[in-house]
Scaffold this active site. Structure first.
Site, PDB file in Angstrom:
ATOM      1  N   ARG A 114      13.562 -22.709  29.912  1.00 43.46           N
ATOM      2  CA  ARG A 114      14.242 -23.499  28.888  1.00 43.46           C
ATOM      3  C   ARG A 114      14.218 -24.987  29.220  1.00 43.46           C
ATOM      4  O   ARG A 114      14.105 -25.812  28.320  1.00 43.46           O
ATOM      5  CB  ARG A 114      15.693 -23.054  28.745  1.00 43.46           C
ATOM      6  CG  ARG A 114      15.849 -21.652  28.234  1.00 43.46           C
ATOM      7  CD  ARG A 114      17.303 -21.276  28.176  1.00 43.46           C
ATOM      8  NE  ARG A 114      17.443 -19.874  27.855  1.00 43.46           N
ATOM      9  CZ  ARG A 114      18.409 -19.399  27.100  1.00 43.46           C
ATOM     10  NH1 ARG A 114      19.304 -20.200  26.595  1.00 43.46           N
ATOM     11  NH2 ARG A 114      18.481 -18.117  26.855  1.00 43.46           N
ATOM     12  N   GLY A 171      24.117 -17.497  18.196  1.00 45.99           N
ATOM     13  CA  GLY A 171      22.667 -17.375  18.132  1.00 45.99           C
ATOM     14  C   GLY A 171      22.071 -17.173  19.510  1.00 45.99           C
ATOM     15  O   GLY A 171      22.779 -17.100  20.509  1.00 45.99           O
ATOM     16  N   GLU A 182      21.922 -10.625  18.509  1.00 41.64           N
ATOM     17  CA  GLU A 182      22.656 -11.750  19.098  1.00 41.64           C
ATOM     18  C   GLU A 182      24.094 -11.834  18.591  1.00 41.64           C
ATOM     19  O   GLU A 182      25.005 -12.132  19.360  1.00 41.64           O
ATOM     20  CB  GLU A 182      21.924 -13.070  18.842  1.00 41.64           C
ATOM     21  CG  GLU A 182      20.723 -13.278  19.730  1.00 41.64           C
ATOM     22  CD  GLU A 182      21.065 -13.568  21.184  1.00 41.64           C
ATOM     23  OE1 GLU A 182      22.220 -13.930  21.498  1.00 41.64           O
ATOM     24  OE2 GLU A 182      20.164 -13.426  22.032  1.00 41.64           O
ATOM     25  N   GLU A 237      27.191 -11.675  21.193  1.00 38.99           N
ATOM     26  CA  GLU A 237      28.032 -12.858  21.377  1.00 38.99           C
ATOM     27  C   GLU A 237      29.396 -12.769  20.713  1.00 38.99           C
ATOM     28  O   GLU A 237      30.307 -13.480  21.111  1.00 38.99           O
ATOM     29  CB  GLU A 237      27.297 -14.104  20.885  1.00 38.99           C
ATOM     30  CG  GLU A 237      26.074 -14.411  21.733  1.00 38.99           C
ATOM     31  CD  GLU A 237      25.435 -15.738  21.398  1.00 38.99           C
ATOM     32  OE1 GLU A 237      25.944 -16.470  20.532  1.00 38.99           O
ATOM     33  OE2 GLU A 237      24.409 -16.044  22.035  1.00 38.99           O
ATOM     34  N   GLU A 243      34.016 -19.490  23.533  1.00 44.14           N
ATOM     35  CA  GLU A 243      35.162 -19.230  22.667  1.00 44.14           C
ATOM     36  C   GLU A 243      34.633 -19.052  21.247  1.00 44.14           C
ATOM     37  O   GLU A 243      33.611 -19.628  20.888  1.00 44.14           O
ATOM     38  CB  GLU A 243      36.097 -20.442  22.730  1.00 44.14           C
ATOM     39  CG  GLU A 243      37.369 -20.358  21.957  1.00 44.14           C
ATOM     40  CD  GLU A 243      38.213 -21.632  22.063  1.00 44.14           C
ATOM     41  OE1 GLU A 243      39.037 -21.840  21.168  1.00 44.14           O
ATOM     42  OE2 GLU A 243      38.032 -22.420  23.013  1.00 44.14           O
TER      43      GLU A 243
END
Length: 167
Positions: A15, A53, A69, A73, A124
């Protein structure tokens, strides 16, 4: 996020200072005029708000990724991804080198079930009224997406089978 290198051996996607753009997805979930935002745990944009995402895995479609995802998440089960927009996130360092380069395909999704709970990648989760979103400390790319798509987002409802609150 794993990517397969030669002979089925897995390796991590690079990344930071990548050799090529990395493709990911974003999930737009709107209920009763509120959008689900996630406080990012990772760079780029750590500590800022965006939509849930992640990265597309090898052999996975963008639509499969958005469903996976969101579940990982947020704990929510979603279906019927509908393409909304594509966002480029290119971050350069002080010498002009590309530090991050993501292409993010954003989808509106409909809720199917699940229990809202932040996963390991989400710092969060928060439902935010659409007219209050820009008061949050948003990532640059999500702010641009939100401003560009605000009028359309106001017509969407993830609880509705048609997706739209108005025809």
């Amino acid at each position: 996020m794993r990517q397969f290198c030669s002979r089925g051996v897995s390796c991590l996607v690079k990344r930071l200072y990548p050799r090529q753009p990395i493709v990911g997805i974003g999930a737009v979930i709107i209920c009763d005029g509120k959008i689900l935002l996630e406080k990012r745990k990772n760079e780029p944009g750590r500590g800022r708000w965006s939509i849930p995402g992640g990265l597309i895995e090898l052999g996975e479609t963008a639509e499969q990724t958005v469903v996976r995802e969101v579940n990982e998440e947020t704990g929510l089960d979603v279906e019927e991804p509908e393409h909304i927009d594509v966002v480029d996130n290119i971050v350069r360092d002080s010498s002009g080198e590309v530090k991050y380069h993501f292409i993010i395909v954003d989808y509106f999704v409909r809720l199917k079930g699940g229990m809202l709970e932040a996963g390991s990648d989400a710092g969060e989760l928060r439902w935010v009224a659409l007219n209050e979103v820009e008061k949050c400390d948003l990532t640059k790319t999500f702010r641009e997406f939100f401003q560009r798509n605000y009028e359309r987002l106001k017509t969407l409802d993830s609880q509705s089978k048609s997706g739209s609150t108005s025809s």
